[in-house]
Structure formats: structure tokens, C-alpha cells
Scaffold this motif. Structure first.
Motif, short mmCIF file in Angstrom:
data_model
loop_
_atom_site.label_atom_id
_atom_site.label_comp_id
_atom_site.label_asym_id
_atom_site.label_seq_id
_atom_site.Cartn_x
_atom_site.Cartn_y
_atom_site.Cartn_z
N VAL A 410 0.83 -1.22 0.00
CA VAL A 410 0.00 0.00 0.00
C VAL A 410 0.86 1.27 0.00
N PRO A 411 1.87 1.40 0.90
CA PRO A 411 2.72 2.60 0.83
C PRO A 411 3.46 2.72 -0.51
N MET A 412 3.87 1.59 -1.08
CA MET A 412 4.52 1.62 -2.39
C MET A 412 3.57 2.17 -3.45
N LEU A 413 2.30 1.80 -3.34
CA LEU A 413 1.30 2.27 -4.30
C LEU A 413 1.14 3.78 -4.20
N LEU A 414 1.22 4.32 -2.98
CA LEU A 414 1.12 5.78 -2.79
C LEU A 414 2.31 6.48 -3.46
N VAL A 415 3.50 5.90 -3.36
CA VAL A 415 4.67 6.48 -4.04
C VAL A 415 4.47 6.44 -5.55
N LEU A 416 3.92 5.35 -6.08
CA LEU A 416 3.66 5.25 -7.52
C LEU A 416 2.69 6.33 -7.98
N ILE A 417 1.64 6.56 -7.21
CA ILE A 417 0.69 7.62 -7.55
C ILE A 417 1.39 8.98 -7.53
N GLY A 418 2.28 9.18 -6.55
CA GLY A 418 3.04 10.42 -6.50
C GLY A 418 3.90 10.63 -7.73
N LEU A 419 4.50 9.56 -8.25
CA LEU A 419 5.30 9.64 -9.48
C LEU A 419 4.46 10.11 -10.66
N ILE A 420 3.20 9.67 -10.69
CA ILE A 420 2.32 10.04 -11.79
C ILE A 420 1.87 11.50 -11.66
N VAL A 421 1.53 11.91 -10.45
CA VAL A 421 1.00 13.26 -10.24
C VAL A 421 2.11 14.31 -10.30
N TRP A 422 3.27 13.98 -9.76
CA TRP A 422 4.39 14.94 -9.74
C TRP A 422 5.57 14.38 -10.53
N PRO A 423 5.67 14.67 -11.81
CA PRO A 423 6.75 14.13 -12.66
C PRO A 423 8.14 14.47 -12.15
N GLU A 424 8.29 15.58 -11.43
CA GLU A 424 9.62 16.01 -10.99
C GLU A 424 10.26 15.03 -10.01
N ILE A 425 9.46 14.17 -9.38
CA ILE A 425 10.05 13.15 -8.49
C ILE A 425 11.06 12.30 -9.28
N ALA A 426 10.69 11.97 -10.50
CA ALA A 426 11.58 11.18 -11.35
C ALA A 426 12.55 12.04 -12.14
N LEU A 427 12.15 13.25 -12.51
CA LEU A 427 12.94 14.06 -13.44
C LEU A 427 13.91 15.01 -12.76
N PHE A 428 13.79 15.20 -11.45
CA PHE A 428 14.61 16.21 -10.77
C PHE A 428 16.11 15.93 -10.92
N LEU A 429 16.55 14.74 -10.54
CA LEU A 429 17.99 14.43 -10.59
C LEU A 429 18.54 14.42 -12.02
N PRO A 430 17.84 13.80 -12.99
CA PRO A 430 18.37 13.86 -14.36
C PRO A 430 18.51 15.28 -14.88
N ARG A 431 17.53 16.13 -14.60
CA ARG A 431 17.62 17.52 -15.07
C ARG A 431 18.71 18.30 -14.35
N LEU A 432 18.95 17.93 -13.09
CA LEU A 432 19.97 18.64 -12.32
C LEU A 432 21.39 18.21 -12.71
N LEU A 433 21.62 16.88 -12.86
CA LEU A 433 22.96 16.35 -13.04
C LEU A 433 23.31 16.03 -14.49
N ALA A 434 22.32 15.76 -15.30
CA ALA A 434 22.60 15.39 -16.70
C ALA A 434 21.52 15.94 -17.62
N PRO A 435 21.37 17.28 -17.70
CA PRO A 435 20.28 17.86 -18.47
C PRO A 435 20.33 17.49 -19.96
N GLU A 436 21.54 17.21 -20.47
CA GLU A 436 21.65 16.86 -21.90
C GLU A 436 21.00 15.50 -22.18
N MET A 437 20.79 14.67 -21.15
CA MET A 437 20.20 13.35 -21.36
C MET A 437 18.68 13.36 -21.35
#
Length: 439
Positions: A410-437
């Protein structure tokens, strides 16, 4: 396609009907995928049963897929070379004073293991042998011990390096380096959710706590673990800095794990090395055979344009990015219950890619949603490979630990929903450290 005997609908019915019928007969997934293709190849005059062999072996002509056996070998070398033991000791001094100490250690070790091996099945196998019996001896319920061991093992496909990310990047042409970075925050959030769940269980059931470690114990454990903890830095950092490709990074991980086991920790001997190589060969053969037969299945889906036919009506629903994200997650959650993650990526990932693109969902977010959703399938029946492994080690039936496993998801499912609602959870580090990727 205009002269094809079967329509997309009929081809889909034959493919999926045969596949699920074979699964119901308990035919292994890899064989079911290949055998499901044969009726279509026989019926269609422009195709031939030889297409099954041609497309299967064509799938293996991939430099990226070499990373799969390398990461599996890294995980096995960790287990026999003393690396896992050092990580357990470090985890104990870090979280041993928390409620449910040994279960908390179980989760933290899975985080460390995930940062080196990339294989959930290898994690489940090694952690089950270490923790399940140890936890029950300390008064933990057996069902809880099995559940937390199996559920924490799925972190290995989310936290980099991850075999699923390598396969996804190779199949759907997404930057593997960016995927590695994108998996860090979701993986740590899921680990935090699992530790919070353990805390609640421990308080309610009175699970034991270890004495707080001294600063000296922490420093000594950290020093002993630094060589092992350097592995993910080498792998991910080397890719981001352009020193080597993802496949080369997997080979470097093998060499590094071997050097640690032989020269630093000095716990590897010849018989254990032979056992590790044999285990790696068996696991790699199983995984890559799935890739080959799933590639033929996916090739037939593309030949009959079945994905486009399936998504025509879905596109008319007028869903926005969040709605599409929920639909994608739901599709992977359902498929993951029946199918191994690697063929699921090849078949379902390529099918849903146009739908994600239609709402301008970033390919990195799409990949992380898919991979996290497929991680659930590693512990949900009827497939649930990590849960099967943990139950096999504990010598109980799968349904014995099902209730506690579902609670922990159940807590894992809440994190998955967060990934869908807030894309920056997944995109923050790539944009910060490797924006060209991520452009």
C-alpha cells in the motif's frame, strides 16, 4: 499488411489467447511466449515458423543485453565474497536502534544491495537466506519476515543500476544514464515507506530493538563498507562522465566485485566462484530466453499493428497526463502479475509508448512509472517471483505470507501515484545532473 490473412483483432486473439491458455497449463512464461507465436506464423502465408528462430536470435544481437549476465554475476560475487556481510553490519549500526531493528536492517541492506547488483531475484535469494530465519528466531512473525524480505528485494529494479532500466533503454531507446538517475529518489521514497511500515508493525507487535551503536562502531563499519559502497558511484558516475557505456559499467562492476572479494575482503575461493558462475549462467539463460521469445511476440504485435488498434479507442477518451499515467500504471500492474518484467517491457512498454507520447509525457517519467509498476509484479501472485523465492526458502506456501505482503504494498502504491501526479520526483535528478540526457 494489406494482404495479411489475419486482422489485427484476430491476430491479437490468437496470440494472447494461446499465451494465457499455455500459462493456465503451467507452461513456463518464456516457452509460452514462443509457442503462442507459432499458430500465427503457420496461418499467415507471408510468414514462416522459421521467423520464430530468426527473430529470437536477432534479439540477442544486442550489446546492451550483455549487461544482464554481468549484473547477475556481480550480485553473486557480492554474496560469496563478504560484501553482503559488511553491508549487513553497516546497516545494523545505522538503524539497529529503530523499532523492528532486524527488519529495518533488511530494508537498508536491500537499498545497498540494489545500488550494486540490479537484480531483485538475486537480492531475494540472498536476503531470504540471511534474514528470514534470523528474524523468526528473534520473535518476528514468519509471514511478516517473508513479506518484508520479498518486498524490499524489489528495490533492486528501481534503484540504479537496474537490469530493467538497461532492457528498457535498449528496447525503447531511452537514455540509460538518465534512467539510473531518475530511479534514485523513487527508490529511496519506497525504501522509506517500507521502513515506516516496519515501524508500525514493530510498535504494534512488540518486535525487538538493538542497543544504539557507538560512534566507534559506526566509523569502523563505515570504513569496512566504503569499498563496497563505491560500486554504484563507479557504475553510475562512469556512465554520466562518459567513461563507459552501461554494458561496460556492468563488466566493470564484475571486475570490481571480484577484486574486493579476492584482495580486500579475501573471502572468495575457487569452489564458491564456480558456484557463483553456475548460478549466474542459469539465471542469465532464463532472463535472456524470455527476452528472445518476447521479442518475437512483440515483433508480431508490430507486424499486425495491434498496439495502434488497441489504443485507438483509448486515445479518444481524452485523458490528460495524469489519467494516461494511471492507465499505464494499471496496465503494467495487471500484466506484471502474469508476466516477467523483461518481456512485459518489450511487449507492453512498446505498446503504450505512443499513448504516453500523445500527452507529452516525458519518456523518463514513462519508463519509471512502468518499472515501478512492474516491481509490484515481483511480489504479487500468480507470478510474484521474489515472493516465491522467499516462501521457498522459508518452506511455506505462497499464500501464507500474502496478507502481510499486500499490506506492505500500500505505501509503495502511494509512491507510484506520487510519481504520476508529480513528474519532478523522477525528473529532478536527471535535469539537475545530466540535463543533456533528458532533452
Amino acid at each position: 499488411m494489406t494482404s495479411a490473412v489475419l486482422s489485427p483483432g484476430m491476430a491479437a486473439l490468437v496470440l494472447f489467447g494461446t499465451f494465457f491458455a499455455l500459462l493456465a497449463l503451467r507452461v513456463p512464461v518464456a516457452f509460452s511466449l514462443g509457442l503462442a507465436c507459432l499458430p500465427v506464423l503457420v496461418i499467415e502465408p507471408r510468414l514462416s515458423p522459421m521467423t520464430l528462430f530468426n527473430e529470437t536470435f536477432k534479439a540477442y544481437n544486442s550489446f546492451v543485453l550483455l549487461a544482464v549476465p554481468f549484473f547477475l554475476l556481480t550480485a553473486n560475487l557480492m554474496s560469496i565474497g563478504g560484501i553482503t556481510d559488511r553491508l549487513v553490519r553497516l546497516s545494523r549500526v545505522m538503524v539497529g536502534s529503530l523499532p523492528g531493528a532486524l527488519a529495518q536492517i533488511n530494508v537498508v541492506v536491500s537499498v545497498f544491495f540494489a545500488g550494486i547488483s540490479g537484480s531483485s531475484t538475486a537480492d531475494a535469494a540472498s536476503q531470504s537466506k540471511i534474514f528470514i530465519d534470523a528474524q523468526t528466531k528473534e520473535g518476528y512473525d514468519l509471514s511478516f519476515s517473508i513479506a518484508i524480505t520479498a518486498v524490499s528485494a524489489v528495490l533492486a529494479v528501481i534503484i540504479p543500476p537496474s537490469i530493467l532500466m538497461v532492457v528498457w533503454g535498449g528496447v525503447i531507446s531511452t537514455s540509460i544514464g538518465a534512467l539510473y538517475l531518475a530511479g534514485v529518489i523513487p527508490g529511496l521514497l519506497i525504501a522509506g515507506a517500507q521502513m515506516a511500515t516496519v515501524h508500525v508493525y514493530a510498535v504494534r507487535r512488540g518486535y525487538p530493538v538493538y542497543p544504539r551503536a557507538t560512534l566507534r562502531e559506526f566509523v569502523l563499519s563505515m570504513i569496512a563498507s566504503i569499498p563496497a559502497l563505491t560500486t554504484p558511484v563507479i557504475i553510475v558516475g562512469g556512465i554520466l562522465l562518459g567513461w563507459f557505456t552501461p554494458t561496460e559499467s556492468a563488466a566493470v562492476a564484475v571486475i570490481y566485485a571480484a577484486l574486493l572479494s579476492i584482495f580486500i575482503y579475501r573471502e572468495m575461493d575457487w569452489p564458491r566462484l564456480v558456484t557463483a558462475l553456475a548460478d549466474t549462467g542459469r539465471l542469465a539463460a532464463l532472463a535472456l530466453f524470455c527476452v528472445g521469445t518476447a521479442s518475437v511476440f512483440g515483433w508480431l504485435l508490430a507486424y499486425y499493428q495491434i498496439p495502434r488498434a488497441l489504443l485507438e479507442n483509448v486515445s479518444d477518451w481524452g485523458m490528460g497526463p495524469i489519467g494516461v499515467g494511471m492507465f499505464i500504471a494499471g496496465a503494467f500492474l495487471v500484466v506484471g502479475c502474469f508476466l516477467d518484467a523483461i518481456p512485459a517491457i518489450i511487449i507492453v512498454g512498446t505498446t503504450l509508448q505512443p499513448l504516453a507520447a500523445s500527452v507529452q509525457m516525458h519518456p523518463i517519467q514513462f519508463a519509471i512509472i512502468g518499472i515501478v509498476s512492474l516491481a509490484f509484479g515481483l511480489v504479487t501472485p500468480p507470478y510474484g517471483l521474489c515472493l516465491m523465492i522467499a516462501c521457498a526458502v522459508a518452506k511455506v506456501r505462497l499464500r501464507f505470507a500474502l496478507k502481510d505482503t499486500m499490506v506492505m504494498l500500500v505505501p509503495m502504491l502511494l509512491v507510484l501515484i506520487g510519481l504520476i501526479v508529480w513528474p519532478e520526483i523522477a525528473l529532478f535528478l536527471p535535469r539537475l545532473l545530466a540535463p543533456e540526457m533528458v532533452k
